[in-house]
Scaffold this motif. Structure first.
Motif, PDB file in Angstrom:
ATOM      1  N   THR A  10       0.752  -1.024  -0.006  1.00  0.00           N
ATOM      2  CA  THR A  10       0.010  -0.077  -0.103  1.00  0.00           C
ATOM      3  C   THR A  10       0.839   1.377  -0.001  1.00  0.00           C
ATOM      4  O   THR A  10       0.485   2.463  -0.327  1.00  0.00           O
ATOM      5  N   ARG A  14      -2.080   3.685  -4.380  1.00  0.00           N
ATOM      6  CA  ARG A  14      -3.056   2.820  -5.106  1.00  0.00           C
ATOM      7  C   ARG A  14      -3.562   3.712  -6.522  1.00  0.00           C
ATOM      8  O   ARG A  14      -4.064   4.713  -6.143  1.00  0.00           O
ATOM      9  N   PHE A  15      -2.988   3.148  -7.491  1.00  0.00           N
ATOM     10  CA  PHE A  15      -3.434   3.897  -8.802  1.00  0.00           C
ATOM     11  C   PHE A  15      -3.137   2.737  -9.763  1.00  0.00           C
ATOM     12  O   PHE A  15      -2.876   1.730  -9.602  1.00  0.00           O
ATOM     13  N   GLU A  41      -2.967  11.522 -15.673  1.00  0.00           N
ATOM     14  CA  GLU A  41      -2.325  11.097 -14.483  1.00  0.00           C
ATOM     15  C   GLU A  41      -1.048  11.381 -14.105  1.00  0.00           C
ATOM     16  O   GLU A  41      -0.293  11.877 -15.140  1.00  0.00           O
ATOM     17  N   TYR A 105      -8.479  14.492   3.987  1.00  0.00           N
ATOM     18  CA  TYR A 105      -7.836  13.322   4.294  1.00  0.00           C
ATOM     19  C   TYR A 105      -7.569  13.272   5.767  1.00  0.00           C
ATOM     20  O   TYR A 105      -7.214  14.196   6.435  1.00  0.00           O
ATOM     21  N   GLU A 110      -5.577   7.146   4.252  1.00  0.00           N
ATOM     22  CA  GLU A 110      -6.490   7.750   3.217  1.00  0.00           C
ATOM     23  C   GLU A 110      -5.979   8.027   2.024  1.00  0.00           C
ATOM     24  O   GLU A 110      -6.146   8.308   1.067  1.00  0.00           O
ATOM     25  N   LEU A 113      -4.665   5.224  -0.297  1.00  0.00           N
ATOM     26  CA  LEU A 113      -5.723   4.767  -0.822  1.00  0.00           C
ATOM     27  C   LEU A 113      -6.524   5.620  -2.030  1.00  0.00           C
ATOM     28  O   LEU A 113      -7.331   5.088  -2.827  1.00  0.00           O
ATOM     29  N   ASP A 114      -6.261   6.824  -1.948  1.00  0.00           N
ATOM     30  CA  ASP A 114      -6.785   7.873  -2.878  1.00  0.00           C
ATOM     31  C   ASP A 114      -5.643   8.683  -3.504  1.00  0.00           C
ATOM     32  O   ASP A 114      -5.716   9.745  -3.274  1.00  0.00           O
ATOM     33  N   THR A 115      -4.612   8.023  -3.857  1.00  0.00           N
ATOM     34  CA  THR A 115      -3.327   8.640  -4.390  1.00  0.00           C
ATOM     35  C   THR A 115      -3.764   9.650  -5.397  1.00  0.00           C
ATOM     36  O   THR A 115      -3.075  10.741  -5.571  1.00  0.00           O
ATOM     37  N   ARG A 116      -4.542   9.324  -6.321  1.00  0.00           N
ATOM     38  CA  ARG A 116      -4.828  10.187  -7.445  1.00  0.00           C
ATOM     39  C   ARG A 116      -5.395  11.713  -6.989  1.00  0.00           C
ATOM     40  O   ARG A 116      -4.859  12.848  -7.306  1.00  0.00           O
ATOM     41  N   GLY A 117      -6.261  11.223  -5.983  1.00  0.00           N
ATOM     42  CA  GLY A 117      -7.078  12.729  -5.706  1.00  0.00           C
ATOM     43  C   GLY A 117      -6.052  13.586  -4.731  1.00  0.00           C
ATOM     44  O   GLY A 117      -5.954  14.761  -4.817  1.00  0.00           O
TER      45      GLY A 117
END
Length: 199
Positions: A10, A14-15, A41, A105, A110, A113-117
């Motif tokens: 992790t 995460r992407f 991206e 966040y 968090e 787990l929401d790497t892009r955001g």
């Protein structure tokens, strides 16, 4: 080891990982370069906190669980050298009160787990489908192969063609030649064309 239970790494984020290339830092840690193979991206680098130990596979595999994940921002408008631009690796690190905390966040988990955001929040540079990334074993330069982006309407210096149906290659030169550096210089190494391209 056929009895080994797979482990989610992790800390690498995460992407949509498209491969990974590993380099050793000047102080013997590991850096893992990877791209998020989707339009608009990002390019990422993970640097372990611990050091690599020759021949110790178990200890070395744990290096992928404890480190810092960064996302690339390709800055423009300041010359570093001939046709070079400056860049920065932005740490995807949650701390109380920092910009990721302020964006909603609640923890480092968090963010990962929401790497892009989280990369959006930090202002990373959206790229044209980062696919393969390779590190030169000779000089440590990093080649980022970008597949294409037929949806790009506005070019920028790191993605200079809109639309970009043929892709391009960006070269990253880490400051001090160290994969652990948080700053780099970069250039457009190659713009790809088909034989019938008008431009």
């Amino acid at each position: 080891d056929p009895t080994f239970t797979p482990i989610k790494r992790t800390s690498l984020g995460r992407f949509k990982h498209e491969g990974a290339s590993v380099a050793t830092t000047a102080d013997n840690r590991i850096a893992v370069y990877s791209g998020d193979d989707a339009r608009f991206e990002y390019v990422y680098k993970y640097v372990s906190n611990g050091s690599y130990t020759e021949g110790d596979r178990r200890a070395n595999s744990a290096l992928l669980d404890d480190g810092v994940l960064y996302v690339a921002r390709f800055d423009v408008g300041v010359a570093v050298g001939d046709d070079m631009g400056p860049g920065e690796w932005l740490p995807l690190v949650w701390e109380e009160g920092n910009v990721l905390d302020q964006a909603g966040y609640a923890s480092q988990a968090e963010v990962l787990l929401d790497t892009r955001g989280a990369a959006d929040v930090l202002g990373a540079t959206p790229m044209d489908r980062p696919e393969d990334i390779e590190v030169s074993p000779v000089d440590g330069r990093v080649m980022v192969c970008l597949t294409n982006n037929s949806r790009r309407e506005e070019p920028d210096e790191a993605n200079p063609r809109a639309p970009n149906p043929h892709g391009h290659i960006v070269e990253i030169i880490e400051d001090g030649g160290d994969a652990a550096s948080t700053t780099f210089s970069w250039n457009i190494f190659c713009l790809l064309y088909t034989s019938d391209a008008a431009d």
